[in-house]
Design an enzyme around this catalytic site. Structure first.
Site, PDB file in Angstrom:
ATOM      1  N   GLU A 121      -4.373  -9.177 -40.876  1.00  7.98           N
ATOM      2  CA  GLU A 121      -3.877 -10.104 -39.862  1.00  7.98           C
ATOM      3  C   GLU A 121      -4.000 -11.545 -40.343  1.00  7.98           C
ATOM      4  O   GLU A 121      -4.674 -11.814 -41.346  1.00  7.98           O
ATOM      5  CB  GLU A 121      -4.616  -9.895 -38.537  1.00  7.98           C
ATOM      6  CG  GLU A 121      -6.098 -10.115 -38.579  1.00  7.98           C
ATOM      7  CD  GLU A 121      -6.782  -9.693 -37.267  1.00  7.98           C
ATOM      8  OE1 GLU A 121      -6.111  -9.479 -36.257  1.00  7.98           O
ATOM      9  OE2 GLU A 121      -8.017  -9.585 -37.283  1.00  7.98           O
ATOM     10  N   ASP A 172      -8.591 -11.658 -34.289  1.00  9.91           N
ATOM     11  CA  ASP A 172      -9.198 -10.925 -33.174  1.00  9.91           C
ATOM     12  C   ASP A 172      -9.421  -9.459 -33.510  1.00  9.91           C
ATOM     13  O   ASP A 172     -10.416  -8.855 -33.088  1.00  9.91           O
ATOM     14  CB  ASP A 172      -8.326 -11.051 -31.920  1.00  9.91           C
ATOM     15  CG  ASP A 172      -6.911 -10.563 -32.148  1.00  9.91           C
ATOM     16  OD1 ASP A 172      -6.540  -9.513 -31.594  1.00  9.91           O
ATOM     17  OD2 ASP A 172      -6.160 -11.227 -32.886  1.00  9.91           O
ATOM     18  N   GLY A 192      -5.792 -15.856 -36.591  1.00  7.39           N
ATOM     19  CA  GLY A 192      -5.852 -14.959 -35.433  1.00  7.39           C
ATOM     20  C   GLY A 192      -6.527 -13.655 -35.775  1.00  7.39           C
ATOM     21  O   GLY A 192      -5.904 -12.591 -35.776  1.00  7.39           O
ATOM     22  N   SER A 239       7.542 -12.038 -28.890  1.00  5.23           N
ATOM     23  CA  SER A 239       7.972 -13.252 -29.578  1.00  5.23           C
ATOM     24  C   SER A 239       9.234 -13.026 -30.385  1.00  5.23           C
ATOM     25  O   SER A 239       9.827 -13.967 -30.883  1.00  5.23           O
ATOM     26  CB  SER A 239       6.861 -13.747 -30.515  1.00  5.23           C
ATOM     27  OG  SER A 239       6.626 -12.790 -31.534  1.00  5.23           O
ATOM     28  N   LYS A 267       9.657  -2.230 -35.316  1.00  4.77           N
ATOM     29  CA  LYS A 267       9.569  -2.178 -33.853  1.00  4.77           C
ATOM     30  C   LYS A 267      10.627  -1.274 -33.231  1.00  4.77           C
ATOM     31  O   LYS A 267      10.434  -0.747 -32.124  1.00  4.77           O
ATOM     32  CB  LYS A 267       9.697  -3.581 -33.269  1.00  4.77           C
ATOM     33  CG  LYS A 267       8.536  -4.512 -33.578  1.00  4.77           C
ATOM     34  CD  LYS A 267       7.325  -4.209 -32.723  1.00  4.77           C
ATOM     35  CE  LYS A 267       6.269  -5.286 -32.833  1.00  4.77           C
ATOM     36  NZ  LYS A 267       5.122  -5.039 -31.957  1.00  4.77           N
ATOM     37  N   SER A 281       6.589  -4.969 -42.602  1.00  4.07           N
ATOM     38  CA  SER A 281       6.909  -4.689 -41.199  1.00  4.07           C
ATOM     39  C   SER A 281       8.239  -5.244 -40.711  1.00  4.07           C
ATOM     40  O   SER A 281       8.803  -4.729 -39.753  1.00  4.07           O
ATOM     41  CB  SER A 281       5.777  -5.184 -40.288  1.00  4.07           C
ATOM     42  OG  SER A 281       5.577  -6.568 -40.448  1.00  4.07           O
TER      43      SER A 281
END
Length: 332
Positions: free
Chosen positions: A214, A220, A218, A88, A63, A314
């Site tokens: 994922e 999506d 979740g 988060s 990030k 990650s």
């Protein structure tokens, strides 16, 4: 600066040239993280695996790349009243740290149940933390309200062209170091890392299959890719706190739809097993979200036999108490 609506006419979609520009902005600031290998992992997958270790990045996760790039791309007027984000944890820490390096104030909207280690790090970098209830309040609405009240620039964790471009530099470095690959497996939450990685893959290794991974709870992104449009889901519950999103980003999805080959899911139990593998076999600490791509490869959910496979780790931001609890099989 950013638009969180679904109005595609208002969106600016990044390209690989934006990834290259991001690499120039973060050069000498973000770490060029190592690429790790493991004979045991290769034997399990029957493939040549290359792990891009973003758990060793500044602020502990990929990030930092996007956060630093996004602030670096702002003009002086946009920086004046600071930046605001919702996260988060990993984007929170990254933006707080990047803002500190730029001399810009930062406010982060975080869920009350965010990991304590991530909250402490965010505050330690000098950011103000505003809490919200993950399952009953809208973090995007709270962030937009605060940005409007303070005149601050909102930099969301994944739905932003400069964030996507910055995240794409991790895969860019991996391809530069390792060369062409057959498969690139990438963790998927909101889609910033996956979209940016796909831009780099299509430019540097066109034949490479790009696979998002994922949490099973979740999925999506998987639903969205298969339906051809963004699917919204209730807030999922998973130990992969960095991938608990209700939908992929509006800037991200057109890239994912065009350039990503598939999205697969892994269970929390598979994430824990992968955490254990990293700790015992490769001697590194990886948080659950950081294990998503590796779990899919090591559990045989992606066809990797005989192939050269890039895997993005990650992040590694997890406190030791939680780490030990998960590996011992105790859940609070």
């Amino acid at each position: 600066m950013t638009n969180l609506s679904s109005d595609s006419t208002a969106l600016r979609y990044p390209t690989f040239e934006d990834v290259r520009a991001a690499r120039m902005r973060i050069s000498g600031i973000a770490h060029r993280t190592p690429v790790l290998t493991s004979r045991t992992a290769n034997e399990i997958a029957k493939a040549a695996l290359f792990f891009k270790a973003e758990n060793m990045q500044r602020a502990g996760a990929f990030k930092f790349r996007g956060a630093y790039n996004a602030i670096a791309a702002l003009d002086a007027a946009s920086r004046k009243n600071g930046v605001i984000a919702f996260s988060s944890g990993n984007h929170a820490q990254a933006l707080a740290y990047a803002a500190r390096l730029h001399g810009v104030s930062a406010t982060i909207v975080m869920p009350r149940d965010a990991p304590a280690i991530k909250v402490a790090a965010t505050q330690g970098y000098g950011a103000e933390v505003v809490y919200y209830e993950r399952y009953t309040e809208d973090r995007e609405a709270i962030s937009r309200r605060l940005a409007a009240e303070r005149g601050s620039t909102l930099i969301p964790p994944y739905d932003h062209p400069d964030i996507i471009a910055g995240q794409g530099t991790a895969a860019l470095e991996l391809f530069e170091e390792i060369g062409a690959m057959d498969v690139l497996a990438v963790p998927l939450g909101g889609g910033g890392l996956l979209a940016g990685s796909a831009l780099s893959a299509r430019a540097l290794s066109p034949g490479c299959a790009v696979i998002g991974v994922e949490p099973e709870a979740g999925n999506d992104g998987q639903q969205s890719l298969r339906k051809g449009e963004i699917v919204h889901i209730p807030v999922p519950k998973s130990i992969a706190d960095g991938a608990i999103t209700t939908h992929v980003g509006y800037h991200n999805f057109p890239i994912i739809k065009r350039d990503v080959d598939d999205v697969v899911t892994v269970t929390d139990a598979q994430l824990v097993e992968t955490m254990r593998f990293f700790a015992e076999r490769m001697k590194i600490i990886v948080e659950p979200t950081g294990c998503l791509a590796a779990a899919a490869v090591l559990q045989g959910l992606i066809d990797c036999s005989g192939k050269r496979v890039g895997i993005l780790i990650s992040g590694g931001n997890i406190d030791l108490a939680t780490f030990n609890t998960l590996l011992s099989g105790r859940r609070g």
